[in-house]
Motif scaffolding. Structure first.
Motif, mmCIF file in Angstrom:
data_model
loop_
_atom_site.group_PDB
_atom_site.id
_atom_site.type_symbol
_atom_site.label_atom_id
_atom_site.label_comp_id
_atom_site.label_asym_id
_atom_site.label_seq_id
_atom_site.Cartn_x
_atom_site.Cartn_y
_atom_site.Cartn_z
ATOM 1 N N GLN A 249 25.431 34.513 30.225
ATOM 2 C CA GLN A 249 26.406 34.313 29.140
ATOM 3 C C GLN A 249 25.755 34.186 27.764
ATOM 4 O OE1 GLN A 249 29.545 31.445 29.770
ATOM 5 N NE2 GLN A 249 29.739 31.944 31.924
ATOM 6 N N LEU A 250 24.569 33.577 27.724
ATOM 7 C CA LEU A 250 23.941 33.306 26.421
ATOM 8 C C LEU A 250 22.751 34.222 26.143
ATOM 9 C CD1 LEU A 250 23.741 29.392 26.742
ATOM 10 C CD2 LEU A 250 25.521 30.693 25.549
ATOM 11 N N ASN A 251 22.305 34.935 27.167
ATOM 12 C CA ASN A 251 21.066 35.721 27.088
ATOM 13 C C ASN A 251 19.856 34.806 26.854
ATOM 14 O OD1 ASN A 251 19.706 38.159 27.334
ATOM 15 N ND2 ASN A 251 19.722 38.542 25.143
ATOM 16 N N PHE A 252 19.872 33.653 27.529
ATOM 17 C CA PHE A 252 18.792 32.669 27.434
ATOM 18 C C PHE A 252 17.612 33.122 28.286
ATOM 19 C CE2 PHE A 252 16.986 28.625 29.256
ATOM 20 C CZ PHE A 252 16.334 28.213 28.103
ATOM 21 N N ARG A 253 16.409 33.123 27.697
ATOM 22 C CA ARG A 253 15.206 33.587 28.392
ATOM 23 C C ARG A 253 14.073 32.569 28.230
ATOM 24 N NH1 ARG A 253 18.539 36.232 30.231
ATOM 25 N NH2 ARG A 253 18.903 38.483 30.138
ATOM 26 N N PRO A 254 13.968 31.597 29.138
ATOM 27 C CA PRO A 254 12.929 30.569 28.987
ATOM 28 C C PRO A 254 11.550 31.069 29.385
ATOM 29 C CG PRO A 254 14.119 30.229 31.027
ATOM 30 C CD PRO A 254 14.783 31.392 30.343
ATOM 31 N N ARG A 255 10.539 30.382 28.891
ATOM 32 C CA ARG A 255 9.166 30.703 29.267
ATOM 33 C C ARG A 255 8.767 30.005 30.568
ATOM 34 N NH1 ARG A 255 7.582 30.496 22.941
ATOM 35 N NH2 ARG A 255 9.605 29.448 22.939
ATOM 36 N N THR A 256 7.763 30.538 31.219
ATOM 37 C CA THR A 256 7.216 29.882 32.410
ATOM 38 C C THR A 256 6.397 28.671 31.957
ATOM 39 O OG1 THR A 256 5.168 31.154 32.330
ATOM 40 C CG2 THR A 256 6.999 32.108 33.597
ATOM 41 N N PHE A 257 6.023 27.816 32.904
ATOM 42 C CA PHE A 257 5.228 26.643 32.547
ATOM 43 C C PHE A 257 3.862 27.059 31.989
ATOM 44 C CE2 PHE A 257 2.580 22.829 33.738
ATOM 45 C CZ PHE A 257 3.119 21.994 32.775
ATOM 46 N N SER A 258 3.250 28.093 32.569
ATOM 47 C CA SER A 258 1.937 28.526 32.060
ATOM 48 C C SER A 258 2.068 29.069 30.630
ATOM 49 C CB SER A 258 1.292 29.556 32.986
ATOM 50 O OG SER A 258 2.080 30.705 33.082
ATOM 51 N N GLU A 259 3.171 29.769 30.348
ATOM 52 C CA GLU A 259 3.411 30.236 28.963
ATOM 53 C C GLU A 259 3.661 29.056 28.030
ATOM 54 O OE1 GLU A 259 5.477 34.588 29.960
ATOM 55 O OE2 GLU A 259 6.726 32.804 29.875
ATOM 56 N N GLY A 260 4.338 28.047 28.555
ATOM 57 C CA GLY A 260 4.598 26.827 27.773
ATOM 58 C C GLY A 260 3.325 26.077 27.439
ATOM 59 N N ILE A 261 2.409 25.997 28.406
ATOM 60 C CA ILE A 261 1.114 25.342 28.159
ATOM 61 C C ILE A 261 0.396 26.053 26.996
ATOM 62 C CG2 ILE A 261 -1.171 24.792 29.108
ATOM 63 C CD1 ILE A 261 0.174 24.764 31.915
ATOM 64 N N ALA A 262 0.469 27.398 27.000
ATOM 65 C CA ALA A 262 -0.182 28.178 25.941
ATOM 66 C C ALA A 262 0.430 27.864 24.558
ATOM 67 C CB ALA A 262 -0.066 29.671 26.245
ATOM 68 N N VAL A 263 1.756 27.693 24.526
ATOM 69 C CA VAL A 263 2.432 27.326 23.271
ATOM 70 C C VAL A 263 1.923 25.977 22.759
ATOM 71 C CG1 VAL A 263 4.671 26.682 22.233
ATOM 72 C CG2 VAL A 263 4.529 28.691 23.719
ATOM 73 N N VAL A 264 1.859 25.009 23.663
ATOM 74 C CA VAL A 264 1.381 23.670 23.309
ATOM 75 C C VAL A 264 -0.082 23.724 22.854
ATOM 76 C CG1 VAL A 264 0.833 21.375 24.251
ATOM 77 C CG2 VAL A 264 3.033 22.442 24.780
ATOM 78 N N ALA A 265 -0.901 24.465 23.594
ATOM 79 C CA ALA A 265 -2.336 24.605 23.253
ATOM 80 C C ALA A 265 -2.503 25.209 21.864
ATOM 81 C CB ALA A 265 -3.029 25.471 24.297
ATOM 82 N N ASN A 266 -1.677 26.179 21.563
ATOM 83 C CA ASN A 266 -1.708 26.854 20.259
ATOM 84 C C ASN A 266 -1.379 25.869 19.129
ATOM 85 O OD1 ASN A 266 -2.015 29.195 18.677
ATOM 86 N ND2 ASN A 266 0.196 29.433 18.552
ATOM 87 N N GLN A 267 -0.434 24.967 19.392
ATOM 88 C CA GLN A 267 -0.031 23.990 18.367
ATOM 89 C C GLN A 267 -1.084 22.894 18.185
ATOM 90 O OE1 GLN A 267 3.837 22.670 19.609
ATOM 91 N NE2 GLN A 267 4.774 24.650 19.206
ATOM 92 N N LEU A 268 -1.895 22.679 19.197
ATOM 93 C CA LEU A 268 -2.972 21.680 19.069
ATOM 94 C C LEU A 268 -4.050 22.161 18.113
ATOM 95 C CD1 LEU A 268 -3.422 20.580 22.788
ATOM 96 C CD2 LEU A 268 -2.466 19.215 20.949
#
Length: 300
Positions: free
Chosen positions: A281-300
């Motif tokens: 309904q929303l076209n929601f596309r979440p990231r996997t946990f490993s992709e999420g870790i990369a996002v967090v690592a990038n922000q560090l």
């Protein structure tokens, strides 16, 4: 048409990610609110911020009437599960009474009300859950969040309930940690950690949750939506992924049962969400946990 969006709890993790996402959006006029001072003032000097105590009915009524938002995204809550069990009065005031204040103001001002809820409204006996599953909370926190959902459903104006699970991400100007940082910091300092391997969750990147809330506002979507990742992992499995990503020694990670921890509030054993509705309904596309870790690592 331009959306005029008021956020509660803009100093919190999700609130900050919503500001980050929506402030540059030319289709959005943003009003950020939180109790106390604006923690994002240095990052976003152009942010329209109003101090708001959501437990104060007169204050809520006044701020909503002045700003006349088309949408309210309510992220402020008491989310420490054990603290809610101990300090029940404060929990009910922030998680239920505040929602009553906001729903009333949203109704009077014809605003679309988007409310954040949790997997802890379920008992964890039969996860993962879809939006139709029958709630059965086993903690006071879960009870308070379910009571808030019932208040939202009684609104005569458009409403949406966003249920989410184990949100993680980097928060600005706060001492708050999350599973990624907790594992990383302990392993880097060679500190042993015990991590639960008999509870199952869908770890949700805060940025993805913010996008889910925006998709609902943008599309004026109504009803209940599960907004989380698709994966169902134990905290132990998450810890191993964090160690692997940062190339840290797993020697310091010990697998443990939930029963070996003395926690005041009960936790559901297996939650996690089926997110087909949000995807379709929303076209929601979440990231996997490993992709999420990369996002967090990038922000560090």
């Amino acid at each position: 048409m331009k959306k005029k969006i008021l956020i509660t709890g803009s100093n919190g993790l999700l609130g900050q990610k919503l500001v980050d996402l929506l402030l540059p959006n030319s289709n959005v006029e943003l009003i950020a609110t939180s109790r106390g001072e604006n923690k994002l003032a240095a990052l976003f000097p152009e942010l329209n911020f109003v101090s708001l105590d959501v437990t104060n009915p007169a204050e809520v009524e006044r701020v909503i009437a002045v700003y006349q938002p088309s949408h309210i995204i309510h992220t402020a809550a008491m989310t420490n599960v054990d603290e809610c069990e101990i300090n029940r009065e404060a929990c009910w005031k922030l998680n239920v009474d505040a929602v009553a204040n906001l729903v009333k103001a949203a109704t009077e001002n014809k605003a679309h009300f988007i409310h954040l809820s949790t997997d802890f409204i379920f008992d964890g006996q039969s996860g993962p859950y879809d939006e139709e599953a029958a709630p059965n909370p086993i903690s006071y926190y879960g009870e308070s969040k379910l009571a808030a959902e019932e208040l939202v459903k009684q609104s005569t104006e458009p409403w949406a309930i966003v249920r989410t699970v184990l949100v993680y991400g980097i928060v600005h100007d706060y001492g708050r940690s999350n599973i990624v940082l907790w594992v990383k910091n302990n392993l880097e300092n060679q500190k042993p950690i015990k991590v639960v391997d008999d509870q199952f969750r869908s770890p949700t990147l805060a940025e993805d949750l913010a996008v889910g809330c925006w998709l609902i506002a943008e599309q004026d979507a109504e009803g209940i939506f599960n907004i989380s990742s698709k994966e169902i992992l134990t905290p132990y499995a998450m810890a191993l992924q964090v160690a692997d990503y940062f190339k840290l020694n797993t020697f310091y990670i010990t697998r443990a049962d939930a029963a070996s921890f003395s926690q005041t509030a009960k936790r559901p054993a297996r939650t996690g969400f089926i997110i087909t509705k949000a995807e379709e309904q929303l076209n929601f596309r979440p990231r996997t946990f490993s992709e999420g870790i990369a996002v967090v690592a990038n922000q560090l």
